[in-house]
Design a protein around this motif. Structure first.
Motif, PDB file in Angstrom:
ATOM      1  N   GLU A 175     -12.784 108.481 110.674  1.00 47.14           N
ATOM      2  CA  GLU A 175     -12.169 108.385 111.671  1.00 47.14           C
ATOM      3  C   GLU A 175     -10.648 108.113 111.437  1.00 47.14           C
ATOM      4  OE1 GLU A 175     -13.094 109.206 114.222  1.00 47.14           O
ATOM      5  OE2 GLU A 175     -15.042 109.172 114.465  1.00 47.14           O
ATOM      6  N   VAL A 233      -6.664 103.866 121.223  1.00 47.87           N
ATOM      7  CA  VAL A 233      -7.746 104.249 120.057  1.00 47.87           C
ATOM      8  C   VAL A 233      -7.890 103.220 118.793  1.00 47.87           C
ATOM      9  CG1 VAL A 233      -8.237 106.008 118.583  1.00 47.87           C
ATOM     10  CG2 VAL A 233      -7.671 106.611 120.779  1.00 47.87           C
ATOM     11  N   LEU A 254      -7.057 100.151 118.898  1.00 48.32           N
ATOM     12  CA  LEU A 254      -7.017  98.672 119.348  1.00 48.32           C
ATOM     13  C   LEU A 254      -7.956  97.717 118.565  1.00 48.32           C
ATOM     14  CD1 LEU A 254      -6.030  97.157 122.079  1.00 48.32           C
ATOM     15  CD2 LEU A 254      -8.187  97.409 122.992  1.00 48.32           C
ATOM     16  N   ASN A 296     -13.120  98.309 114.294  1.00 50.01           N
ATOM     17  CA  ASN A 296     -12.631  99.581 114.756  1.00 50.01           C
ATOM     18  C   ASN A 296     -12.249 100.460 113.600  1.00 50.01           C
ATOM     19  OD1 ASN A 296     -11.774 101.674 115.975  1.00 50.01           O
ATOM     20  ND2 ASN A 296     -10.199 100.577 117.296  1.00 50.01           N
ATOM     21  N   TYR A 309     -11.151 103.419 113.493  1.00 48.46           N
ATOM     22  CA  TYR A 309     -10.004 104.178 114.010  1.00 48.46           C
ATOM     23  C   TYR A 309      -8.726 103.156 113.218  1.00 48.46           C
ATOM     24  CZ  TYR A 309     -12.739 106.932 116.943  1.00 48.46           C
ATOM     25  OH  TYR A 309     -13.829 107.605 117.493  1.00 48.46           O
ATOM     26  N   HIS A 310      -8.861 101.935 113.386  1.00 51.45           N
ATOM     27  CA  HIS A 310      -7.762 100.872 113.249  1.00 51.45           C
ATOM     28  C   HIS A 310      -7.664 100.719 111.987  1.00 51.45           C
ATOM     29  CE1 HIS A 310      -6.844  96.314 113.310  1.00 51.45           C
ATOM     30  NE2 HIS A 310      -5.534  97.006 113.549  1.00 51.45           N
TER      31      HIS A 310
END
Lengths: 479, 383
Positions: A267, A298, A300, A307, A309-310
């Motif tokens: 991700e 996305v 956050l 997360n 993505y983060h």
């Protein structure tokens, strides 16, 4: 999306793919499909465009669809690890959202194609799973829907316990070969002269001496992480079609496994690239604002979880920075030269999985910058209990081991000399959910057909849970 | 080099998710049926206003796996920059109200600690399953003017009507008739045919329930709870299934009086117990207002069985009298500790087919009582 928007999206995709290639991304031919929410959420729930029927998928679909309808959460995209690579876009997305999604998907596809963990996944899984679905459907016709459903209930409950290592993946073939070789090795040896093998050897064999037990393979006490395979191969309680279904479930799990093991990396990688690609696109002011909003949504951060993505994006960008601008010490000690950031990133995306990725590249500085912490239940509240960066990193790494799934081993398939199944949980400090454990044991029993024992640790004590077909019993080891 | 395609297909026939969703719902219904006894006595369900969705544990719907205990584990989260040890992250389970996870729904299912043990069930769901099994026993048709219901029946077809009632088959037939010479079928306004209804007066059965409850001091919380739960479901069941059922509420301790529904379900009283007072009151009410040749009468009495001993004989006599005018007389005794009660031992000897008794020892037996009283044959005997 209107026809016009579709046409523009097509032009954008072409441009984005050129950009991506120029960046060095290497992906399969892409098949983008625009589909309505219903369909996208179906694929999301099943993990595949065509998969066998099971109520649990219906449940997931319902929940996801409900969240979407209520505006609580939405999937923007779904991408399948296959060649050609299928990506499904939501019809209800705006043009800009779908552009971003396409850029994101290119990152995923590059990752699928080049990360070592995915090397052995079947790239024709879309067709394979469709044909599995077909086969399971025929079993439904033959043996009844309830019967198949009940087997799937049990199979899906334990399907996570496979061995995705190279050895484990090939274990089914290997053991078949071994059995075959054993049979060959048991050909008549001393009583007759060695002859050329002929078509009636198996009949002649009947006159020969009793076969000696093979020395190389004694299946009584082995360490086997692939509980699923062990049951498929050794259970007396299964019919052939049941073994077939379980083998299909195992194959699907092995296909999905690398995705479990590379969630944060994958991700993060896709997010890193959608950011780079979208920056190169000509966006209007409104689009730029919309993109910024979407992207920040996305990535956050969450107070109660990671997360991917983060955190993934942060690690990738950190790698780029550290290898682009190495400190003097790094230049001297490791011989790093400035400007090698991208090169390093491509190397990392090829060789690591989440566990090694976090261990090698989640640094002290990053953990402090991201304000990561360990929290735990204290009384009724969840409180931060650890800020020390090594502890935080180790906790995160531990949570990613084996894709976050407890590791089980088959200890003995003939426990108590009674054909009972003994499974050991490789306890490493995290206790199992006992309610779930007690409810899952009957599924093991269903597939094994005899009492099943599972050893684990509860409150520092060794415990064995036993299910004998009627009830679950706990027995604590005597100190 | 073009090595991609972008397309949009017609997905309208793609129903897979919905098919399996339906199967899941089927399983929920199965689970409700299996858990009816627990559900019927579930306080939260009863206290709700009927609209509320109640979460109830349904075992077969959870997908059990070998997994880690979320509650006992250590987890990693990310703060906004100045988090310190000891800071508060969340109260209770961090995901009690939905997913705390990333902004995207993807992969939410694999979040640890999310408990799917609960299925959402509304009062209607439970009702539907429960009422399927219940009916008023031995209901007879009584001829009387006010026992009528208006029903509508579609019997006629006309050329004028409401669009919603278009008779498609006849309209199409009409169109086909004049389309023979032509090869195209065109529906003209002249072809339209409408189904039309008539109001029909149908005689229906008239019934009255005499709900009697012991509100004496000996009826503790548990006893009252059971009685009210029973009457709650009974009332809902009757109102759902029957158009013409009256319910009269009689509360008693040493003397009986009629109360309204709200009072019956909420108030407590105290004092001794003379059950015959309620029976006498009911009998008087029947004589006064509900002649048995016009009404199906169902007296139902809830008590803890702790009756004044000298009153028992009178009770037995009144039970006989009431039974003779009733279609069914139900006596339920809430008896948590299986004491031998004076009233039940007196009734135990009675051999009246229309008189049914039931002992409730546990909350889950309320369901049994409902089935026992509201079934055609002498239902499930209490153990």
């Amino acid at each position: 999306m209107t026809q016009q928007e579709l046409a523009e999206l097509e032009r954008s995709i072409e441009r984005m793919m050129d950009l991506a290639r120029a960046f060095g991304l290497d992906f399969y031919p892409m098949r983008f499909e625009v589909c309505p929410a219903d369909v996208l959420y179906t694929f999301g729930a099943y993990g595949m465009p065509t998969r066998f029927h099971h109520w649990s998928f219906g449940k997931t679909f319902h929940r996801m669809k409900l969240d979407y309808d209520l505006g609580l959460s939405r999937i923007y995209e779904l991408v399948i690890n296959s060649n050609p690579c299928y990506a499904f876009l939501l019809d209800g997305n705006t043009l800009l959202q779908n552009k971003t999604v396409c850029a994101h998907v290119l990152g995923h596809c590059d990752f699928f194609k080049n990360n070592a963990a995915f090397r052995h996944t079947s790239r024709d899984m879309v067709e394979r799973m469709a044909s599995s679905a077909e086969r399971i459907y025929h079993y439904e016709l033959e043996h009844g829907r309830r019967h198949v459903e009940e087997l799937l209930d049990a199979g899906l409950a334990i399907a996570e316990h496979v061995d995705p290592s190279e050895e484990g993946r090939n274990a089914r073939r290997a053991s078949k070969e071994r059995m075959y070789r054993q049979r060959l090795g048991q050909r008549p040896q001393s009583t007759r002269k060695v002859r050329e093998p002929g078509p009636y050897d198996d009949l002649f064999e009947l006159d020969g001496p009793l076969p000696q037990p093979a020395e190389e393979f004694i299946p009584t006490r082995i360490l086997n992480k692939d509980v699923m395979l062990f049951i498929i191969e050794n259970s007396d309680a299964l019919e052939e079609w049941e073994r077939d279904i379980l083998s299909m479930l195992r194959e699907e799990m092995l296909y999905f496994w690398p995705q479990l093991e590379t969630k944060i990396m994958n991700e993060g990688w896709a997010t890193y690239w959608h950011l780079r690609i979208m920056r190169e696109m000509d966006l209007s002011d409104e689009e730029a604002v919309e993109f910024a909003k979407m992207h920040s949504g996305v990535v956050l951060p969450s107070r109660t979880s990671i997360n991917p993505y983060h955190v993934g994006l942060a690690i990738w960008e950190d790698i780029e920075r550290r290898w682009n601008e190495p400190t003097k010490e790094e230049q001297e000690r490791y011989g790093r030269r400035p400007g090698e950031g991208r090169e390093k990133m491509f190397e990392v995306r090829e060789v690591e999985t989440d566990v090694s990725f976090l261990r090698n590249y989640l640094t002290k500085d990053l953990i402090e910058k991201l304000d990561l912490y360990v929290y735990q239940k204290v009384g009724n509240d969840w409180r931060v209990v650890e800020k020390d960066w090594e502890k935080v990193r180790d906790a995160l790494v531990a949570s990613r081991i084996n894709g976050g799934i407890p590791v089980l081993y088959v200890e003995d398939g003939d426990y108590r000399r009674n054909g009972e199944l003994l499974i050991r949980h490789a306890y490493e400090g995290m206790e199992l959910d006992l309610r779930h454990l007690e409810k899952t044991l009957p599924y093991f029993y269903r597939l094994w057909g005899r009492p099943v024992h599972l050893q684990t640790v509860v409150e520092g004590r060794d415990v064995t849970f036993t299910y004998d077909g009627k009830k679950v019993q706990r027995s604590f080891a005597k100190d | 080099m073009v090595d991609f395609t972008l397309q949009r297909e017609d997905w309208s026939l793609h129903r897979k998710g919905h098919i399996d969703q339906e199967r899941h719902r089927e399983k929920v219904r199965e689970a409700i049926r299996e858990h009816l006894a627990d559900l019927v006595s579930d306080e939260s369900l009863i206290m709700s206003d009927g609209k509320q969705i109640i979460k109830i544990p349904i075992r077969s719907l959870e997908e059990y796996r070998i997994r880690y205990n979320f509650q006992k584990g250590k987890h990693v989260g990310s703060g906004s920059g100045d988090t310190a040890v000891g800071d508060h992250v969340a109260r209770g389970p961090p995901d009690a109200d939905g997913q705390p996870g990333p902004g995207q729904g993807e992969g939410a299912g694999s979040e640890p600690g999310v408990d799917y043990a609960e299925a959402e069930v509304t009062l209607e769901d439970v009702q539907q399953e429960l009422f399927r099994e219940l009916e008023l026993p031995d209901l007879a048709e009584k001829d009387e003017a006010d026992m009528v219901v208006d029903t509508v029946e579609f019997r006629d077809v006309r050329k004028k009507g409401i669009t919603a009632n278009i008779d498609k088959k006849r309209t199409l037939l009409q169109a086909l008739r004049h389309a023979k010479k032509d090869d195209r079928v065109v529906i003209t306004p002249d072809d339209l045919r409408y189904k039309t209804w008539e109001t029909i007066v149908k005689p229906d059965s008239n019934a009255v329930i005499l709900a009697m409850m012991d509100l004496s001091g000996s009826m503790g919380l548990f006893e009252k709870y059971c009685a009210r739960t029973f009457f709650f479901w009974m009332t809902r069941f009757l109102r759902t299934k029957y158009a013409n059922v009256q319910i009269r509420y009689i509360a008693h301790h040493t003397e009986a009086h009629e109360v309204d529904e709200e009072y019956f379900f909420t108030k407590g009283e105290s004092g001794g117990t003379i059950c015959s007072s309620a029976y006498q009151y009911a009998l008087d009410m029947v004589n006064r207002e509900y002649p048995p040749e016009r009404y199906n009468i169902y007296p139902i009495h809830f008590s803890d069985g702790d009756n004044l001993t000298s009153d028992n004989e009178k009770c037995v006599q009144l039970v006989k009298d009431l039974s003779s005018v009733s279609r069914m007389f139900g006596y339920a005794e809430v008896n948590q500790y299986s004491r031998s009660s004076t009233l039940m031992s007196a009734y135990g000897k009675l051999q009246i087919p229309r008189f049914r008794t039931y002992v409730i020892r546990d909350k889950s037996e309320i369901y049994g009582a409902l089935r026992h009283f509201f079934s055609q044959q002498q239902g499930v005997k209490s153990a």
